[in-house]
Design an enzyme around this catalytic site. Sequence first.
Site, PDB file in Angstrom:
ATOM      1  N   CYS A  50      -6.013   6.493  11.889  1.00 36.39           N
ATOM      2  CA  CYS A  50      -5.381   5.649  10.870  1.00 36.39           C
ATOM      3  C   CYS A  50      -5.948   5.925   9.481  1.00 36.39           C
ATOM      4  CB  CYS A  50      -5.499   4.178  11.231  1.00 36.39           C
ATOM      5  SG  CYS A  50      -7.141   3.671  11.644  1.00 36.39           S
ATOM      6  N   GLN A 111     -12.241  10.042  18.968  1.00 39.05           N
ATOM      7  CA  GLN A 111     -11.019  10.641  18.408  1.00 39.05           C
ATOM      8  C   GLN A 111     -11.214  12.123  18.121  1.00 39.05           C
ATOM      9  OE1 GLN A 111     -10.799   7.742  15.251  1.00 39.05           O
ATOM     10  NE2 GLN A 111      -9.087   6.657  16.206  1.00 39.05           N
ATOM     11  N   GLY A 176     -10.233 -24.372  18.464  1.00 32.05           N
ATOM     12  CA  GLY A 176      -9.206 -23.750  17.610  1.00 32.05           C
ATOM     13  C   GLY A 176      -8.569 -22.603  18.375  1.00 32.05           C
ATOM     14  N   GLY A 178      -6.559 -20.154  16.735  1.00 31.30           N
ATOM     15  CA  GLY A 178      -6.050 -19.162  15.780  1.00 31.30           C
ATOM     16  C   GLY A 178      -6.622 -17.773  16.023  1.00 31.30           C
TER      17      GLY A 178
END
Lengths: 407, 262
Positions: A50, A111, A176, A178
């Site tokens: 990337c 990679q 939470g 999220g």
Amino acid sequence: MSSTLRLLGLSHHVAPVELRERVALDLEDAGALAHRLAAPGGEAVCLSTCNRTELYLVGVEEEAALDALGADSELAEVLYRLGDEGAALHLFRVAAGLDSMVPGEGEILGQVRAAHDAGAPGPVLDRVFRQAVHVGKKARSETAIAESPSSVSSAAAALAQQVFGNLAGRKVLVIGAGKAAELAARSLAARGASIATVASRNLSSAEALAGRFDSGAAGLEAVPAAVGDVDIVVSSTRASGFVLERGHVADRRGRPLFLIDIAVPRDLDPLINELEGCYLYDIDDLEAVVEESLAGRRREAARAETLASEEADRFHAWLLSRDVVPAIASLRAHAERIRTGELERAESRLGRLSEHERRAVESITAQIVNKLLHLPTVRMKEAAATADGAMYASALEHLFGLEDDRR
Amino acid sequence: MAELLFWPAFLAYGEAAVAYFGNTRRPGLAGRLGTWGVRVGWVVQTGLLAVQAGRSDGFPWATWAGSLNLFVWLVVGAYLIWGCRPRYRLLGLAIMPLAALLFALARIGGGTGTEGHSGYSDVFLVLHVGLVLAAFAGFTLAAALSGLYLWQERRLKSGAAGVLRLRPPSLMTLETLAGRTVVVALPALTLGVAVGFLRLGERGGRFDALMAVTLLTWAVYGVYLLARYELGWRGRRAAYIALLGFLLVITVRLALPATHFA
């Protein structure tokens, strides 16, 4: 010395994502591209992540590579072009994580290895990629470049390990549902911790996240009771007040409790940190830890740079020696042919020798040839290291008529 | 020969102490050098003890200085059980300067030569001195582990940004190891003291200050185990008790020798 290894590439240092995405390839496509470019006797490996797309080439024209990559003039302008030692040093720095956004990040080494496996390397690229993997491993084992966490979630997990050691079997309460809470929970789970309960104001969100961890779900009102059974608390809600207060944390009889509060405004009462055996880190604490550890990585990067540079010198010496090795081999073969030819010609005169005497003559002539060639061989290798190798090789071939031998 | 062996062992311990300090500034090579210093020093000191044992016609570590020599060997040997692992190098920073210092004191007191031995029977001395010193070595290690625990605990509590730069073993590991060390050391002290009192009863003798402080030490570590395993006093409180016990150990080893060895 002729330029053997070439690198064409772009990375986050020189190109924004809008440009990088135009030439980004998955591993399969990168491998196919490398094989296409290398087809008529060349070598090619394409490293595409990337943050970068790089082509390592031997015996492949730049224009052909640019065409295959689909690079237009805008891209061609930002591409960096490096040759031989410079290209090798770049690859070694990439493999060591020195060219990454986060110095020492671990993914790039895999990679590089995958690109090598998928590509079409020959003797030069095979050598340089193997050396790159070696540098990557060495940088991570001999320096602390990859030791410290580089994100808030990994810092939280590393701190939890400083309290508990192995996190296997440690129970986590996630408050939470999220993204931030999930990320921290994943980081802990990856180190063996078990997510016991996900608590959220919205029960369906809690159930959705709990399903991903195979854990229980509850509303926020269950938090004070749930704390007693867990070792680690991760909290990231949008609540305006404290979700967990000092009074909710009962005497734990020496069992430590590690609390991570990544919410703003804070979910966990800071006074909890005053309780014995309780360690509370809020987002500012964690970010300070990450910043310090990144600074540490940057300090270690200087040592890793030295490793990469030493390996680049080694590769350079190897590359140069490639210029003289064929000439030395030809010279030795030439001398051996003369020696055996002369012995054959003298066969009629040597016929009366015993087997023992014949072996002695063989040995003496071989020693003479070896002694004669020893110094020129050493000098040639020395010359190769000073970049005069090609000139010496050419002179040698001319003086001894080795070009004719090769033909 | 014994004298010749003292210096390399002392230098190796000193080198380990300095290297472990260097390791806190830049972890890596210095730490490895420190570990090798401990290994080499301990092997050489083992040779020194072997020479002392070979040359002596009695128990060679019956004097105060001789027992200090043996004590250092036991402490470093106990440290070596874990000390070779990188995470325990900070423990080495607590152990090795003390070991080097006590080793030097042993030499100054004449405990590294081949002269001194006691008139007491060897079996009694091996049991009494050996067990008590082994227990004290264990308590010293437990104190170092507890000290390291308190230091790391304070760093974690304060939320210091550099808390991950130097990473000792986890708090739970330090705490558990300290507890286990005391679990092993206290019975050794109990046996060693019992042997001493048995002999005192048989042959008669004076109850001295060193014996009193040793009994107090025994009581402190007894309380440590009781509090830790029965009352759930883990962490900071347990660490403070272990350090209190170590103060008594040091008092017994250094401040009160004249009352006993004379």
